[in-house]
Design an enzyme around this catalytic site. Structure first.
Site, PDB file in Angstrom:
ATOM      1  N   GLU A 182       0.809  -1.222   0.000  1.00 56.28           N
ATOM      2  CA  GLU A 182       0.000   0.000   0.000  1.00 56.28           C
ATOM      3  C   GLU A 182       0.850   1.284   0.000  1.00 56.28           C
ATOM      4  OE1 GLU A 182      -2.591  -0.814   3.302  1.00 56.28           O
ATOM      5  OE2 GLU A 182      -3.611  -2.400   2.196  1.00 56.28           O
ATOM      6  N   ASP A 204      -0.300   6.332   7.007  1.00 61.54           N
ATOM      7  CA  ASP A 204      -1.619   5.818   6.597  1.00 61.54           C
ATOM      8  C   ASP A 204      -2.495   5.552   7.819  1.00 61.54           C
ATOM      9  OD1 ASP A 204      -3.808   4.349   5.746  1.00 61.54           O
ATOM     10  OD2 ASP A 204      -2.662   2.927   4.537  1.00 61.54           O
TER      11      ASP A 204
HETATM   12  P1  ADP Z   1      -9.169   1.559   5.522  1.00 57.52           P
HETATM   13  O1  ADP Z   1      -7.820   1.775   4.947  1.00 57.52           O
HETATM   14  O2  ADP Z   1      -9.134   1.022   6.906  1.00 57.52           O
HETATM   15  O3  ADP Z   1     -10.078   0.794   4.624  1.00 57.52           O
HETATM   16  P2  ADP Z   1     -10.010   4.310   4.927  1.00 57.52           P
HETATM   17  O4  ADP Z   1      -8.731   4.842   4.449  1.00 57.52           O
HETATM   18  O5  ADP Z   1     -11.120   4.207   3.972  1.00 57.52           O
HETATM   19  O6  ADP Z   1      -9.851   2.982   5.755  1.00 57.52           O
HETATM   20  O7  ADP Z   1     -10.458   5.258   6.141  1.00 57.52           O
HETATM   21  C1  ADP Z   1     -11.653   5.082   6.822  1.00 57.52           C
HETATM   22  C2  ADP Z   1     -11.671   6.004   8.004  1.00 57.52           C
HETATM   23  O8  ADP Z   1     -11.539   7.353   7.562  1.00 57.52           O
HETATM   24  C3  ADP Z   1     -12.964   5.914   8.793  1.00 57.52           C
HETATM   25  O9  ADP Z   1     -12.675   5.873  10.173  1.00 57.52           O
HETATM   26  C4  ADP Z   1     -13.643   7.216   8.434  1.00 57.52           C
HETATM   27  O10 ADP Z   1     -14.515   7.692   9.459  1.00 57.52           O
HETATM   28  C5  ADP Z   1     -12.467   8.142   8.260  1.00 57.52           C
HETATM   29  N1  ADP Z   1     -12.810   9.332   7.482  1.00 57.52           N
HETATM   30  C6  ADP Z   1     -13.324   9.398   6.232  1.00 57.52           C
HETATM   31  N2  ADP Z   1     -13.538  10.651   5.876  1.00 57.52           N
HETATM   32  C7  ADP Z   1     -13.161  11.434   6.920  1.00 57.52           C
HETATM   33  C8  ADP Z   1     -13.175  12.833   7.180  1.00 57.52           C
HETATM   34  N3  ADP Z   1     -13.619  13.694   6.281  1.00 57.52           N
HETATM   35  N4  ADP Z   1     -12.700  13.260   8.368  1.00 57.52           N
HETATM   36  C9  ADP Z   1     -12.265  12.398   9.290  1.00 57.52           C
HETATM   37  N5  ADP Z   1     -12.239  11.073   9.119  1.00 57.52           N
HETATM   38  C10 ADP Z   1     -12.688  10.588   7.944  1.00 57.52           C
HETATM   39 MG    MG Z   2      -6.403   1.792   3.566  1.00 52.68          MG
END
Ligand code: ADP
Ligand code: MG
Length: 621
Positions: A182, A204
Site C-alpha cells: 500500500e 496511513d
Molecule cells: P481503511 O484503509 O481502513 O479501509 P479508509 O482509508 O477508507 O480505511 O479510512 C476510513 C476512516 O476514515 C474511517 O474511520 C472514516 O470515518 C475516516 N474518514 C473518512 N472521511 C473522513 C473525514 N472527512 N474526516 C475524518 N475522518 C474521515
Molecule cells: Mg487503507
C-alpha cells in the site's frame, strides 16, 4: 510453413489495442477500484456515484451475499451474518485471533471460518465477494473483460496473508498481476518513483489501522526500509471516543446495543464534518441535540494522534533515517483528513505532507498506474518496484542452529541456494525445517514449515549434496525446494504459514536478535562444537564396530575407547574450549586407525578386479 510469431519482450502483441487492468485497494474498512483511462488513473464509481465500497459482506441463508452499503445497513440486525473488517482475519488461524465479534469455526491451525446463516465462510471467500463487486464495476465502466489486476496489501503482510489475498482474487476469477504494498502504491500515485532518489514516509491512518512506512527510492527502485504502526488504531477509535463523550453528556449508563450503534454512527458523521467546519450538531434519534466543536474533538483524539507520531518515530529509527533525511511525506487513509492529524504529521516531519490526491483513493490510484504498466500497456516504462523481506529466512541445521539462507532486508524477488549434506552414514531422508528470524538458535526463530526430502541414495555421511533453494517471488511468497544432486530427486513447498505475524512481533524479534547477539554467538559456537564432538563419536563408533577388531591391537582399541568415553562424558559441558580440545585430541588419536581403514578399503576394492579392469582404471586417470 507457418512460423510461430513471437513478439518483442515487454511489447504487447497489439500495441494499439490497450489491455484492461484494474488497481484494487482491498481495505479493512473501505475498498476501491481504479483504472488508467486515456492516460490518467481514475477511481471508478458505482451506479450511484460512490467511489468507496464499504468492505462489508452480508451472508443470508438464501442467495447471493450482499456487499457494501447494502450489507452495512444490515449489520445491526444481523451482526453475526454481516462480516466487517475481514482483512484482519486473512491468512490467520483461530489460534491467532484472540477474541472476535463473530462465531468462529475451523480447526485451531487452519484458516479461520465465520459461522453464518449461509454456513461456514472463510475470510478469503468474503474478500472474493468484495473483489467480485469491484471487478464487475470495472467491467461495466471499461466495457470489457479484465486482463489483470494489481491488489494492494499492507507492507507488513506476511506470506500467509499475501497468499490469502491471492486466493481471494483467484476465487473471484481475477488474474493477479502482482500484489503491491500500500505505501508503495501511494508513492507511485504521486509520481515519486520517477523523481530523484530520495526517502519517502507514508503515513496511513485508516478506519481500524495505522501504518507508517519508510521507503527509499534508489535509481527508480522503491525499497521498504521499515514499517511500523498499530494494527488496532484508526478512525474507529476516534468514533468510539466521541460516542463515549456523548454518552457522558447524556448521562447514559449502559446504552442498549442499538443505541450504542446510533451513538457511533452519529460520532462518525460529526467527526467527518468537523474536518471541514469548526462546530457541528450532534444528533441521535430520540435524544436532545448536542454541539461538538473541533476543539473538543481534538482534545479527545490527541492521545491517539500522539501514539501515531511515536510509532512514526520508531519506524524512522528502524529505517536508520532522521526526519531531515525525508524528502516527501505522503498522507493516506480517510482519517488523515482530520486537521489535527495533518498538523501533527507536518510538525513531526518538519514539512507539509503531500495531500493533493484524495487520501482514501491514493492507494487505488497507484495500484492502477502499476497495473497499467504490468499488463503491458506501457512497454517503454522501466518502472520496477521492489520490496524487502522483513525477517531473515533460513533452515534448521544439526544442533538446533538456524542457518540463514536469505538475509533480512534483501530486496525481492530473490532466489538463493545453499548446499547441505547428510549427517549420518546411509541417511536416506532429510527433514527440512524452514525458519524465519534473526536469532542463532532455532528456539528464538519462528517456524514456518517442515517437509522431508526422501529417497536420498545411501552414502557416507557428508557425501550427499542436497541443494536447498529459497525463492521469494515479487509478492513475498516463499518457495523452498530441496534437490539431491546425484539422483535429481526433488521436493518442495510453498510457504503459507498457518499463523500470521504482527508488525510488533517483527519488531520484537529484531530487538531480541540485537539484544542477544553476543549470547547467541556463544550458544551457536557451543552447539557447533557439541555437534563436532557427537559426529566424531558416532563415526568412530561405527568404524570400530566394523573394523576395530581386525585393524587395531587390543591396547590401541582400549585407548581409543577410553578417550571416547571421556569426550562423551564431557559432551554436555558448557565450556567450548575444553570441548574443542577434547574433540581435537580424539580426532588426532584416531588418525592412524582412519589411515589403516583407508588402506584396507582400497585393497579390498582392488582385489575383485581383473587385470583388464585395472588397466582401464589406469587409463582413466
Ligand atoms: P481503511 O484503509 O481502513 O479501509 P479508509 O482509508 O477508507 O480505511 O479510512 C476510513 C476512516 O476514515 C474511517 O474511520 C472514516 O470515518 C475516516 N474518514 C473518512 N472521511 C473522513 C473525514 N472527512 N474526516 C475524518 N475522518 C474521515
Ligand atoms: Mg487503507
Amino acid at each position: 510453413m507457418a512460423l510461430l510469431q513471437i513478439s518483442e519482450p515487454g511489447q504487447a502483441a497489439a500495441p494499439h489495442e490497450g489491455k484492461h487492468a484494474l488497481g484494487i485497494d482491498l481495505g479493512t474498512t473501505n475498498s476501491l477500484v481504479a483504472s488508467v483511462r486515456s492516460g490518467s488513473a481514475e477511481t471508478l464509481p458505482d451506479a450511484a456515484g460512490n467511489m468507496l465500497l464499504p468492505s462489508v459482506v452480508y451472508y443470508s441463508a438464501q442467495g447471493v451475499p450482499q456487499v457494501g452499503n447494502a450489507a452495512l445497513t444490515l449489520a445491526s440486525e444481523y451482526p453475526l451474518d454481516t462480516l466487517q473488517s475481514v482483512k484482519r482475519f486473512m491468512g490467520r488461524s483461530r489460534n491467532d485471533v484472540a477474541g472476535s465479534e463473530y462465531q468462529l469455526g475451523g480447526g485451531e491451525e487452519g484458516q479461520v471460518r465465520f459461522l453464518t446463516s449461509a454456513g461456514e465462510i472463510t475470510p478469503v471467500e468474503a474478500s472474493a465477494a468484495i473483489l467480485n463487486v469491484l471487478a464487475e464495476r470495472g467491467r461495466n465502466t471499461l466495457g470489457a473483460d479484465i486482463d489483470g489486476v494489481v491488489i494492494t496489501v499492507p507492507a507488513y503482510f506476511d506470506d500467509a496473508q499475501r497468499q490469502a489475498t491471492k486466493d481471494a482474487a483467484q476465487l473471484a476469477g481475477l488474474k493477479v498481476l502482482r500484489l503491491l504494498n500500500e505505501p508503495t502504491a501511494a508513492a507511485v500515485a504521486y509520481g515519486l518513483d520517477s523523481g530523484d532518489d530520495g526517502v519517502v514516509a507514508v503515513y496511513d491512518l485508516g478506519g481500524g489501522t495505522f501504518d507508517v512506512s519508510i521507503l527509499r527510492l534508489d535509481r527508480g527502485v522503491f525499497e521498504v526500509l521499515a514499517t511500523g504502526g498499530d494494527s488496532a488504531l484508526g478512525g474507529d477509535d476516534f468514533d468510539a471516543l466521541i460516542a463515549a463523550w456523548a454518552q457522558q453528556e447524556y448521562s447514559l449508563q449502559e446504552p442498549e446495543p442499538a443505541q450504542a450503534r446510533a451513538l457511533l454512527t452519529a460520532a462518525r458523521a460529526a467527526k467527518q464534518a468537523l474536518s471541514d467546519v469548526e462546530q457541528v450538531n450532534f444528533t441521535v434519534p430520540g435524544l436532545p441535540e448536542l454541539t461538538l466543536t473541533r476543539e473538543v474533538l481534538e482534545g479527545l483524539v490527541q492521545p491517539l494522534v500522539k501514539r501515531t507520531i511515536l510509532a512514526s518515530k520508531r519506524a524512522l529509527r528502524d529505517a536508520g533515517v532522521a526526519t531531515t533525511d525525508i524528502d516527501s511525506v505522503v498522507l493516506v487513509g480517510g482519517s488523515t483528513r482530520v486537521p489535527l492529524v495533518r498538523a501533527a504529521v507536518s510538525e513531526f516531519f518538519g514539512r507539509e505532507p503531500l495531500a493533493d490526491i484524495d487520501p482514501d483513493t491514493v492507494v487505488a490510484v497507484g495500484a492502477a498506474l502499476q497495473a497499467d504498466v504490468l499488463v503491458g500497456n506501457k512497454p517503454d516504462s522501466d518502472m520496477l518496484l521492489l520490496d524487502v523481506i522483513p525477517l531473515s529466512l533460513g533452515l534448521e541445521t544439526m544442533g538446533g542452529l538456524m542457518e540463514r539462507v536469505i538475509e533480512r532486508n534483501t530486496t525481492i524477488p530473490v532466489a538463493k541456494a545453499q548446499e547441505f549434506t547428510t549427517y549420518k552414514d546411509g541417511q536416506t531422508a532429510m527433514s527440512i525445517h524452514v525458519l524465519q528470524g534473526e536469532r542463532e538458535m532455532v528456539e528464538g526463530c519462528r517456524s514456518l514449515a517442515r517437509f522431508e526430502l526422501r529417497d536420498i541414495p545411501p552414502m557416507a555421511a557428508g557425501a550427499a549434496r542436497i541443494r536447498v533453494t529459497f525463492q521469494v517471488d515479487a509478492d513475498g511468497l516463499l518457495n523452498v525446494s530441496a534437490r539431491e544432486e546425484t539422483t535429481g530427486v526433488e521436493t518442495g513447498i510453498t510457504i503459507k504459514p498457518s499463523y500470521g505475524l504482527e508488525e510488533d512481533e517483527i519488531a520484537e524479534m529484531l530487538r531480541a536478535s540485537w539484544e542477544f547477539a553476543a549470547e547467541d554467538m556463544q550458544s551457536r559456537q557451543l552447539a557447533e562444537q557439541r555437534l563436532d564432538a557427537r559426529q566424531l563419536l558416532e563415526n568412530l563408533q561405527s568404524a570400530l564396530d566394523q573394523d576395530g577388531a581386525t585393524l587395531l591391537e587390543t591396547a590401541e582399541r582400549e585407548a581409543l575407547l577410553a578417550q571416547m568415553a571421556a569426550l562423551a562424558a564431557g559432551q554436555e559441558l558448557d565450556d567450548i574450549q575444553t570441548l574443542k580440545m577434547a574433540t581435537d585430541s580424539l580426532a588426532r588419536a584416531s588418525e592412524s586407525f582412519a589411515a589403516r581403514r583407508m588402506d584396507a578399503s582400497i585393497k579390498q576394492a582392488l582385489t575383485g578386479l581383473s587385470v583388464a579392469q585395472l588397466d582401464q582404471l589406469g587409463e582413466a586417470d
